[in-house]
Design a protein around this motif. Sequence first.
Motif, short mmCIF file in Angstrom:
data_model
loop_
_atom_site.label_atom_id
_atom_site.label_comp_id
_atom_site.label_asym_id
_atom_site.label_seq_id
_atom_site.Cartn_x
_atom_site.Cartn_y
_atom_site.Cartn_z
N GLU A 82 23.13 37.32 -13.27
CA GLU A 82 22.49 36.14 -13.83
C GLU A 82 21.05 35.99 -13.38
O GLU A 82 20.36 35.06 -13.80
N ILE A 83 20.57 36.88 -12.51
CA ILE A 83 19.17 36.83 -12.07
C ILE A 83 18.26 37.07 -13.28
O ILE A 83 18.50 37.96 -14.10
N GLU A 143 12.10 33.48 -6.55
CA GLU A 143 12.02 32.02 -6.64
C GLU A 143 13.35 31.40 -7.08
O GLU A 143 13.73 31.50 -8.25
N PRO A 144 14.10 30.79 -6.13
CA PRO A 144 15.30 30.05 -6.52
C PRO A 144 14.91 28.74 -7.20
O PRO A 144 13.96 28.07 -6.78
N ARG A 145 15.66 28.38 -8.22
CA ARG A 145 15.42 27.11 -8.91
C ARG A 145 16.77 26.43 -9.10
O ARG A 145 17.75 27.08 -9.47
N PHE A 146 16.79 25.13 -8.83
CA PHE A 146 18.03 24.38 -8.92
C PHE A 146 18.18 23.79 -10.32
O PHE A 146 17.19 23.48 -10.98
N GLN A 149 19.54 28.73 -11.03
CA GLN A 149 18.62 29.70 -11.63
C GLN A 149 17.88 30.43 -10.51
O GLN A 149 17.49 29.82 -9.51
N LEU A 150 17.72 31.75 -10.69
CA LEU A 150 17.00 32.56 -9.71
C LEU A 150 16.11 33.53 -10.48
O LEU A 150 16.59 34.32 -11.30
N THR A 151 14.80 33.45 -10.23
CA THR A 151 13.83 34.28 -10.94
C THR A 151 13.21 35.28 -9.98
O THR A 151 12.79 34.90 -8.87
#
Length: 354
Positions: A82-83, A143-146, A149-151
Motif C-alpha cells: 500500500e506504500i 513521509e507517513p500521513r495519517f 498513508q505512506l509516501t
Amino acid sequence: MDRRDPTPSGATEGRPGDGFRRRFSGLSRPAGVRHIARARLIAAILLGLALFVALFAGGSRGLAGIRAWLHGQDTYQIRFDEIELTPKPPPWIQSGARGILESVQRDGHWNRPISLLDPAEPENLYRSFALDSPWVERVVRVEPRFPRQLTVELRYREPVAYVSWKDPTENYVIDGDAVILPLDDLDRTATGPLPRIVTQTETKSSGPPNEVPRPYERKPGYPWKSPPDEADRPNSTAVAKSGSMSPQLGAARMAALLRTHREDADKIAPTILMIFPDEGRGIFLSTADGTTILWGEAPGDERPGSHDAATKWRFLQEWVSRQGTLSLSRPDFLIFGRHGLRPNSEPDSPAPAR
C-alpha cells in the motif's frame, strides 16, 4: 489600711503563664507518645513515596502498553504493497511500482505491517529502498500521513547505454553512474535507441586486443567496477585511486551526456552510436556513417585548462552548422582544437574573427 483585691479563684503564684500551661497540660503528649507519632509520620511519608514510585513505574508500563496497543491498531498500520511511490516509476521500468515494492519487501525482509506511529519505521524504509532496488538512484524522503498513508519519494535510475562483450551472455544496460540495471525488467521500447559502449578494440600491433574489464559484481544494482578494492556496496561510482574516472564510469558519463541532448533540434546525439573508452587517450565516439571523434576526458573529469563538456558540445554544433553533418569524408578523425572541432591531420586554426 491598704485594701487589696482578693486573689482570683484558681490563680496560682509563680512565673507568668504557669497557669495557662497547667490549664492546657491535658492537651499535651508525653515524650514517648511524641516519638511514636514522629515514627508514624515518617512511615507515612515513606509509604507515600513507595506508592508514588509504584504508580510511576506502573504508569510507564501502562503507557508502553497503550502505545503498543495503538501501534497494533489497523487504523495506524498499512501493508507494504500500500506504500505510494512518487513520482510514479518511468515507463522503462517494466514492472512499475509493483515490481519495486516487491523487490524491496523481499530483500528487506518486510514480512509485517508497517506502523505509522513507530518513529523508527521511516529510517528503516529509507535504508531498504536505497539498497534493495536496482532501479532506485536516491531516496528523497519517506513521509507517513495519517490516518493510513505512506509516501516514498524516489529518484529512479535511467538507462543510458548498452555494454557487451563477445560472449552473448555478458550483455548489460547501465545508467549514468555505470550501475548495472535489470535487463529482465527493462522495456527497451521505452528507452529509445541507446549507444553501445565498445569494450574490446583491436591494437595495431600483434598483441592481444584492448579490453575494458568486465564487472566484478555482475548483478543489477551494482556498479561496473574492476576487482577487487571497490566491489562492495553501497552503489558508489567507479572512481580510480588516482582521482580520475575509470574508463567504465567515463563511458557511462559520456552516454548520460548524449542522453541529455537526444531531443536537441540539431540531432547530433542520435547519430553517435558507439563509445570507445580508451584508458590512455580518453573517449572516442563513432557516428552512424563511421566518423570517429576523439572526445578526450570524460564529462566532469577534465583537466585544468581543458575544454569542458558544454564547450565541446558547442564545437560539435558549430561544425554541423558549417558542414551540414557530423561526418568526415576522408580517412581521418575529428579532434577538439583550441577554438573548435577540426580533423586530426589539419593544424589548429586561429580563433575566428568576431
